[in-house]
Design a protein around this motif. Structure first.
Motif, short mmCIF file in Angstrom:
data_model
loop_
_atom_site.label_atom_id
_atom_site.label_comp_id
_atom_site.label_asym_id
_atom_site.label_seq_id
_atom_site.Cartn_x
_atom_site.Cartn_y
_atom_site.Cartn_z
N ALA A 126 -35.09 -51.84 25.70
CA ALA A 126 -34.11 -52.88 26.04
C ALA A 126 -33.01 -52.32 26.92
O ALA A 126 -32.54 -52.97 27.87
CB ALA A 126 -33.52 -53.49 24.77
N GLN A 127 -32.56 -51.10 26.63
CA GLN A 127 -31.50 -50.48 27.44
C GLN A 127 -31.98 -50.18 28.85
O GLN A 127 -31.24 -50.36 29.82
CB GLN A 127 -31.01 -49.21 26.74
CG GLN A 127 -30.21 -49.49 25.47
CD GLN A 127 -29.92 -48.24 24.67
OE1 GLN A 127 -30.68 -47.26 24.70
NE2 GLN A 127 -28.83 -48.25 23.91
N TRP A 128 -33.24 -49.71 28.99
CA TRP A 128 -33.79 -49.50 30.34
C TRP A 128 -33.89 -50.82 31.10
O TRP A 128 -33.64 -50.88 32.30
CB TRP A 128 -35.16 -48.84 30.25
CG TRP A 128 -35.14 -47.35 30.14
CD1 TRP A 128 -35.64 -46.59 29.12
CD2 TRP A 128 -34.58 -46.43 31.07
NE1 TRP A 128 -35.41 -45.25 29.36
CE2 TRP A 128 -34.77 -45.13 30.56
CE3 TRP A 128 -33.92 -46.57 32.30
CZ2 TRP A 128 -34.34 -43.98 31.22
CZ3 TRP A 128 -33.49 -45.43 32.96
CH2 TRP A 128 -33.69 -44.16 32.44
N THR A 129 -34.24 -51.89 30.38
CA THR A 129 -34.31 -53.22 31.01
C THR A 129 -32.93 -53.63 31.51
O THR A 129 -32.80 -54.17 32.62
CB THR A 129 -34.83 -54.26 29.99
OG1 THR A 129 -36.13 -53.87 29.53
CG2 THR A 129 -34.91 -55.64 30.63
N ALA A 130 -31.89 -53.37 30.70
CA ALA A 130 -30.53 -53.71 31.10
C ALA A 130 -30.11 -52.93 32.34
O ALA A 130 -29.52 -53.48 33.28
CB ALA A 130 -29.56 -53.43 29.95
N VAL A 131 -30.43 -51.63 32.36
CA VAL A 131 -30.09 -50.80 33.52
C VAL A 131 -30.80 -51.30 34.77
O VAL A 131 -30.21 -51.39 35.85
CB VAL A 131 -30.44 -49.32 33.25
CG1 VAL A 131 -30.33 -48.49 34.52
CG2 VAL A 131 -29.53 -48.75 32.16
N ALA A 277 -27.78 -58.31 32.12
CA ALA A 277 -27.98 -56.92 31.68
C ALA A 277 -27.01 -56.56 30.56
O ALA A 277 -27.38 -55.89 29.58
CB ALA A 277 -27.80 -55.98 32.87
N LEU A 278 -25.77 -57.00 30.70
CA LEU A 278 -24.76 -56.70 29.68
C LEU A 278 -25.07 -57.40 28.36
O LEU A 278 -24.84 -56.84 27.28
CB LEU A 278 -23.38 -57.10 30.18
CG LEU A 278 -22.85 -56.29 31.36
CD1 LEU A 278 -21.52 -56.84 31.83
CD2 LEU A 278 -22.71 -54.82 30.98
N LEU A 279 -25.59 -58.62 28.42
CA LEU A 279 -25.97 -59.33 27.19
C LEU A 279 -27.08 -58.58 26.46
O LEU A 279 -27.03 -58.44 25.22
CB LEU A 279 -26.43 -60.76 27.53
CG LEU A 279 -25.33 -61.76 27.87
CD1 LEU A 279 -25.95 -63.09 28.34
CD2 LEU A 279 -24.44 -62.01 26.65
N ILE A 280 -28.06 -58.09 27.22
CA ILE A 280 -29.14 -57.32 26.61
C ILE A 280 -28.59 -56.03 25.99
O ILE A 280 -28.91 -55.67 24.86
CB ILE A 280 -30.23 -56.99 27.66
CG1 ILE A 280 -30.91 -58.29 28.11
CG2 ILE A 280 -31.26 -56.01 27.09
CD1 ILE A 280 -31.85 -58.09 29.29
N GLU A 284 -28.47 -55.34 22.01
CA GLU A 284 -29.19 -54.20 21.48
C GLU A 284 -28.28 -53.31 20.64
O GLU A 284 -28.65 -52.84 19.56
CB GLU A 284 -29.78 -53.39 22.64
CG GLU A 284 -30.37 -52.06 22.28
CD GLU A 284 -31.79 -52.15 21.75
OE1 GLU A 284 -32.43 -51.11 21.54
OE2 GLU A 284 -32.25 -53.29 21.53
N GLY A 285 -27.05 -53.09 21.13
CA GLY A 285 -26.10 -52.26 20.40
C GLY A 285 -25.75 -52.86 19.04
O GLY A 285 -25.69 -52.15 18.03
N LEU A 286 -25.51 -54.16 19.00
CA LEU A 286 -25.17 -54.82 17.74
C LEU A 286 -26.35 -54.79 16.77
O LEU A 286 -26.18 -54.57 15.57
CB LEU A 286 -24.75 -56.26 18.00
CG LEU A 286 -23.36 -56.46 18.63
CD1 LEU A 286 -23.15 -57.93 18.98
CD2 LEU A 286 -22.27 -55.98 17.68
N TRP A 287 -27.56 -54.99 17.29
CA TRP A 287 -28.75 -54.98 16.44
C TRP A 287 -28.96 -53.60 15.82
O TRP A 287 -29.23 -53.48 14.62
CB TRP A 287 -29.97 -55.39 17.27
CG TRP A 287 -31.24 -55.41 16.46
CD1 TRP A 287 -31.66 -56.35 15.56
CD2 TRP A 287 -32.26 -54.39 16.47
NE1 TRP A 287 -32.86 -56.00 15.01
CE2 TRP A 287 -33.27 -54.80 15.56
CE3 TRP A 287 -32.43 -53.20 17.16
CZ2 TRP A 287 -34.41 -54.04 15.32
CZ3 TRP A 287 -33.57 -52.45 16.93
CH2 TRP A 287 -34.55 -52.86 16.02
N LEU A 288 -28.82 -52.56 16.63
CA LEU A 288 -28.98 -51.19 16.13
C LEU A 288 -27.91 -50.86 15.08
O LEU A 288 -28.19 -50.20 14.08
CB LEU A 288 -28.92 -50.19 17.28
CG LEU A 288 -30.12 -50.18 18.23
CD1 LEU A 288 -29.84 -49.26 19.42
CD2 LEU A 288 -31.38 -49.75 17.51
N SER A 289 -26.67 -51.33 15.33
CA SER A 289 -25.58 -51.06 14.40
C SER A 289 -25.84 -51.72 13.05
O SER A 289 -25.66 -51.10 12.00
CB SER A 289 -24.27 -51.55 14.99
OG SER A 289 -23.21 -51.40 14.07
#
Length: 297
Positions: A126-131, A277-280, A284-289
């Motif tokens: 997901a982070q690579w997709t955002a980048v 990209a920022l939404l993704i 992702e950050g909130l989900w991991l947290s």
């Protein structure tokens, strides 16, 4: 008020201050960006030193200055933050607030790239997709304008690199800021003296409102940084990561609604790609947290 509430309030206030800072800087258009930054350095330094003296923390500053390795690294961060400030003030004075907001929108993703390149961090899919989405947005805006968005890229990379170095340098926020401003102080003072000698100095010659804004820029800088550092210590990193979008959102609103900068539909497409990209990235950050919190529950 709980620690989380205090942290949320402090961090939110810091990002809100940074977000509406274009409204503060806009009346200073008649003063050159370099002179604005020189005043910001001088008054920040004086305010931080007085603040640390009142809190009895000057010993931590002496310890920082005694560490040559830390001082050299903070000299680099001082140059980076000066570059960031000069470009930002110039952008506000010349009607590029919207593009400057773009720089702070893409800054989190620049941080991700710097972490991969320099700290060997690994990204999720997901982070690579955002980048990739953000890069597509920047490329689209480059093609649309006929040149890269240099203001946004300079702001993003200078602040991203600044944050990366400050992350690895073992120094608290106040002693670090005090050291940075002390290193810059001689250059700022010499420049202001030169401005006075050639008749372009604003302090003592401009109107009282302009002089008050120049002096107030220093304490405002220090207070925002202190609120951010205080809030960041009390909140999960993912929460701070989401709150940081308050600043560029407010900057964008200032540019479009307060200063009526053009924002055509074609340009909005590039911004939309970056916002997606920022939404993704934030999601992702909130989900991991939350997954980590459940794992430790």
């Amino acid at each position: 008020m709980t620690k989380t509430s205090k942290g949320f309030t402090a961090a939110g206030a810091a990002f809100a201050i940074w977000g509406v800072f274009p409204l503060y800087l806009h009346p200073l258009q008649q003063v050159s960006p370099l002179q604005v930054i020189a005043h910001r350095v001088v008054w920040s330094c004086m305010f931080v030193l007085a603040w640390m003296a009142l809190r009895g923390e000057l010993s931590s500053l002496r310890a920082t200055l005694a560490n040559r390795s830390v001082v050299w690294r903070l000299a680099v961060t001082a140059m980076l933050i000066t570059t960031n400030w000069v470009v930002y003030v110039w952008a506000v004075a010349n009607g590029h607030v919207v593009e400057s907001s773009l720089g702070y929108f893409i800054n989190p993703l620049v941080n991700v790239l710097l972490g991969v390149a320099l700290l060997s961090e690994r990204l999720t899919r997901a982070q690579w997709t955002a980048v990739a989405l953000a890069a597509t947005g920047v490329i689209y805006l480059t093609i649309l304008a006929g040149s890269p968005p240099w203001i946004a890229l300079t702001l993003a990379f200078s602040f991203g690199t600044y944050g990366l170095i400050r992350k690895v340098v073992k120094v608290e926020s106040l002693p670090g800021l005090a050291t940075e401003t002390l290193l810059l102080l001689p250059f700022a003072v010499m420049y202001l003296i030169w401005c006075e000698s050639v008749g372009t100095g604003a302090l003592g010659h401009a109107g009282p409102a302009i002089q008050a804004l120049l002096i107030g820029s220093g304490p405002l800088t220090a207070i925002a940084l202190f609120l951010f550092a205080y809030g960041a210590r009390l909140l999960p990193y993912s929460t701070v990561g989401v709150l940081q979008y308050i600043a560029p959102t407010l900057q964008f609103a200032c540019g479009v609604f307060a200063f009526h900068e053009p924002f055509e539909r074609t340009r909005a497409i590039g911004f939309a790609l970056i916002w997606a990209a920022l939404l993704i990235y934030a999601g992702e950050g909130l989900w991991l947290s939350r997954r980590q919190q459940r794992a430790f529950a």
